[in-house]
Design an enzyme around this catalytic site. Structure first.
Site, PDB file in Angstrom:
ATOM      1  N   TYR A 156      41.702  42.783  30.283  1.00  0.00           N
ATOM      2  CA  TYR A 156      41.750  43.802  31.301  1.00  0.00           C
ATOM      3  C   TYR A 156      40.303  44.079  31.927  1.00  0.00           C
ATOM      4  CZ  TYR A 156      45.335  46.683  33.247  1.00  0.00           C
ATOM      5  OH  TYR A 156      46.007  47.391  34.227  1.00  0.00           O
TER       6      TYR A 156
ATOM      7  N   LYS B 184      40.412  52.149  35.152  1.00  0.00           N
ATOM      8  CA  LYS B 184      41.440  53.216  34.987  1.00  0.00           C
ATOM      9  C   LYS B 184      40.709  54.322  34.158  1.00  0.00           C
ATOM     10  CE  LYS B 184      44.756  51.011  36.744  1.00  0.00           C
ATOM     11  NZ  LYS B 184      45.112  51.431  38.160  1.00  0.00           N
TER      12      LYS B 184
HETATM   13  P1  NAD Z   1      51.236  45.969  43.776  1.00  0.00           P
HETATM   14  O1  NAD Z   1      50.571  44.613  43.827  1.00  0.00           O
HETATM   15  O2  NAD Z   1      52.718  45.940  44.261  1.00  0.00           O
HETATM   16  O3  NAD Z   1      50.460  47.159  44.284  1.00  0.00           O
HETATM   17  C1  NAD Z   1      48.816  47.317  44.262  1.00  0.00           C
HETATM   18  C2  NAD Z   1      48.661  47.823  45.843  1.00  0.00           C
HETATM   19  O4  NAD Z   1      47.377  47.903  45.959  1.00  0.00           O
HETATM   20  C3  NAD Z   1      49.148  46.805  46.986  1.00  0.00           C
HETATM   21  O5  NAD Z   1      50.032  47.163  47.778  1.00  0.00           O
HETATM   22  C4  NAD Z   1      48.011  46.295  47.607  1.00  0.00           C
HETATM   23  O6  NAD Z   1      48.194  45.931  48.871  1.00  0.00           O
HETATM   24  C5  NAD Z   1      47.261  47.622  47.421  1.00  0.00           C
HETATM   25  N1  NAD Z   1      45.669  47.519  47.712  1.00  0.00           N
HETATM   26  C6  NAD Z   1      45.004  46.688  47.142  1.00  0.00           C
HETATM   27  N2  NAD Z   1      43.580  46.556  47.746  1.00  0.00           N
HETATM   28  C7  NAD Z   1      43.791  47.777  48.861  1.00  0.00           C
HETATM   29  C8  NAD Z   1      43.014  48.127  49.655  1.00  0.00           C
HETATM   30  N3  NAD Z   1      41.735  47.817  49.902  1.00  0.00           N
HETATM   31  N4  NAD Z   1      43.721  49.002  50.373  1.00  0.00           N
HETATM   32  C9  NAD Z   1      44.776  49.742  50.314  1.00  0.00           C
HETATM   33  N5  NAD Z   1      45.603  49.179  49.601  1.00  0.00           N
HETATM   34  C10 NAD Z   1      45.236  48.195  48.538  1.00  0.00           C
HETATM   35  O7  NAD Z   1      51.311  45.996  42.087  1.00  0.00           O
HETATM   36  P2  NAD Z   1      51.692  47.464  41.223  1.00  0.00           P
HETATM   37  O8  NAD Z   1      51.775  46.869  39.793  1.00  0.00           O
HETATM   38  O9  NAD Z   1      52.725  48.111  41.710  1.00  0.00           O
HETATM   39  O10 NAD Z   1      50.339  48.372  41.315  1.00  0.00           O
HETATM   40  C11 NAD Z   1      50.360  49.659  41.705  1.00  0.00           C
HETATM   41  C12 NAD Z   1      49.508  50.377  40.714  1.00  0.00           C
HETATM   42  O11 NAD Z   1      50.084  50.711  39.643  1.00  0.00           O
HETATM   43  C13 NAD Z   1      47.971  49.856  40.455  1.00  0.00           C
HETATM   44  O12 NAD Z   1      47.177  51.035  40.295  1.00  0.00           O
HETATM   45  C14 NAD Z   1      48.192  49.249  39.173  1.00  0.00           C
HETATM   46  O13 NAD Z   1      46.982  49.132  38.353  1.00  0.00           O
HETATM   47  C15 NAD Z   1      48.939  50.331  38.179  1.00  0.00           C
HETATM   48  N6  NAD Z   1      49.708  49.899  36.977  1.00  0.00           N
HETATM   49  C16 NAD Z   1      50.548  48.668  37.196  1.00  0.00           C
HETATM   50  C17 NAD Z   1      51.054  48.078  36.042  1.00  0.00           C
HETATM   51  C18 NAD Z   1      51.671  46.841  35.830  1.00  0.00           C
HETATM   52  O14 NAD Z   1      51.871  46.177  34.821  1.00  0.00           O
HETATM   53  N7  NAD Z   1      52.451  46.530  36.921  1.00  0.00           N
HETATM   54  C19 NAD Z   1      50.949  48.907  34.778  1.00  0.00           C
HETATM   55  C20 NAD Z   1      50.072  49.963  34.939  1.00  0.00           C
HETATM   56  C21 NAD Z   1      49.294  50.479  36.060  1.00  0.00           C
END
Ligand code: NAD
Length: 263
Positions: free
Chosen positions: A155, A162
């Protein structure tokens, strides 16, 4: 009448139908909120626009959160369209792929800055831009992960981002609380999405957590959305600065039990 009828939400971070932000947007719309969407880059518009239209949205704007100009522009458009907003969803994170393998020790300065800028500073910048539109108070939610607290293989720099994100939630909550603006985080368990699929350790992580978490399964997009609905509605009116886990209870374990043998 839904729980959020008359409320307006801006959702950042929808890339496709698997995005946690999309699940949250659907939950908000189902409770009567008017939802506006922002996507990161031109290429994503063709995916985000039909999703937005399916929940009756009239606001779909590009915003790369590394650009102060684009942030200013999207909030100026939101002010024209909605006058006020009540809800801000920040579901954005990014790190270079090479910084999510190998050693954290080897993280480059540029990789560190990129991860912190997109995954952490963007929350501060979006909350600041939203503040004038939240004159009746509001609720902000971001998404985090347990690797902020305990070491999770691979990670790396995203874990450090985070940790900073969770600390930012507390500082923003303290500063915006007097204006009736609440700021909270959801710490989601692993779930397959566009960005998590790029993480080399995801498959193993899903298996490991699914076998050992108290609920003995992984979480769903809908489960994240339901907790977001709680945090973004009046149901959580006394809660701010908090990180709530939606992880099948995995974070309570000090020494996860190995899965039961089936033979
Ligand atoms: P996702 O890829 O669907 O969403 C991530 C988003 O970040 C995308 O829409 C992407 O376009 C956007 N992004 C990246 N760079 C950017 C920029 N410069 N400007 C604007 N937007 C930007 O994936 P997700 O898993 O839905 O992620 C959403 C959040 O959830 C993130 O913060 C991720 O760390 C967090 N999260 C995800 C998980 C998991 O396992 N999927 C677990 C815990 C937390």
């Amino acid at each position: 009448m839904g729980m959020l009828t008359g409320k307006t939400a801006l959702v950042f971070g929808v890339a496709n139908k698997y995005s946690l932000a999309w699940g949250i947007a659907q939950a908000l719309a189902s409770e009567g909120a008017e939802v506006g969407f922002s996507y990161a880059i031109e290429r994503l518009e063709r995916r985000v626009r039909p999703l937005a239209e399916s929940v009756g949205s009239r606001f779909v704007e590009r915003c790369d959160v590394t650009s102060d100009e684009e942030i200013a522009q999207v909030f100026a458009r939101a002010a024209e369209t909605y006058e006020k907003i009540d809800i801000l969803v920040h579901a954005i994170a990014y790190a270079e792929r090479e910084d999510l393998e190998g050693l954290y020790l080897d993280t480059s300065r540029a990789g560190f800055q990129t991860a912190m800028d997109i995954s952490v500073y963007s929350l501060v910048a979006l909350a600041r831009a939203a503040r004038p539109l939240m004159s009746n108070g509001g609720s902000v939610v971001t998404l985090t992960y347990y690797a902020a607290e305990k070491v999770v293989p691979k990670y790396n720099v995203m874990a450090i981002a985070k940790a900073a994100l969770e600390a930012s939630v507390r500082y923003l909550a303290a500063e915006l609380g007097p204006e009736g603006i609440r700021v909270n985080a959801i710490s989601a368990g692993p779930i397959k999405t566009l960005s998590s699929a790029a993480f080399a350790g995801l498959r193993d992580m899903l298996r490991y957590v699914g076998e050992r978490a108290p609920l003995r399964r992984n979480i769903t997009q809908e489960e994240v959305s339901k907790t977001a609905l709680y945090l973004l509605s009046d149901l959580s009116s006394g809660v701010t600065g908090e990180t709530i886990y939606v992880d099948s209870g995995y974070h309570i374990l000090g020494m996860p039990e190995p899965p039961e043998k089936t033979t």
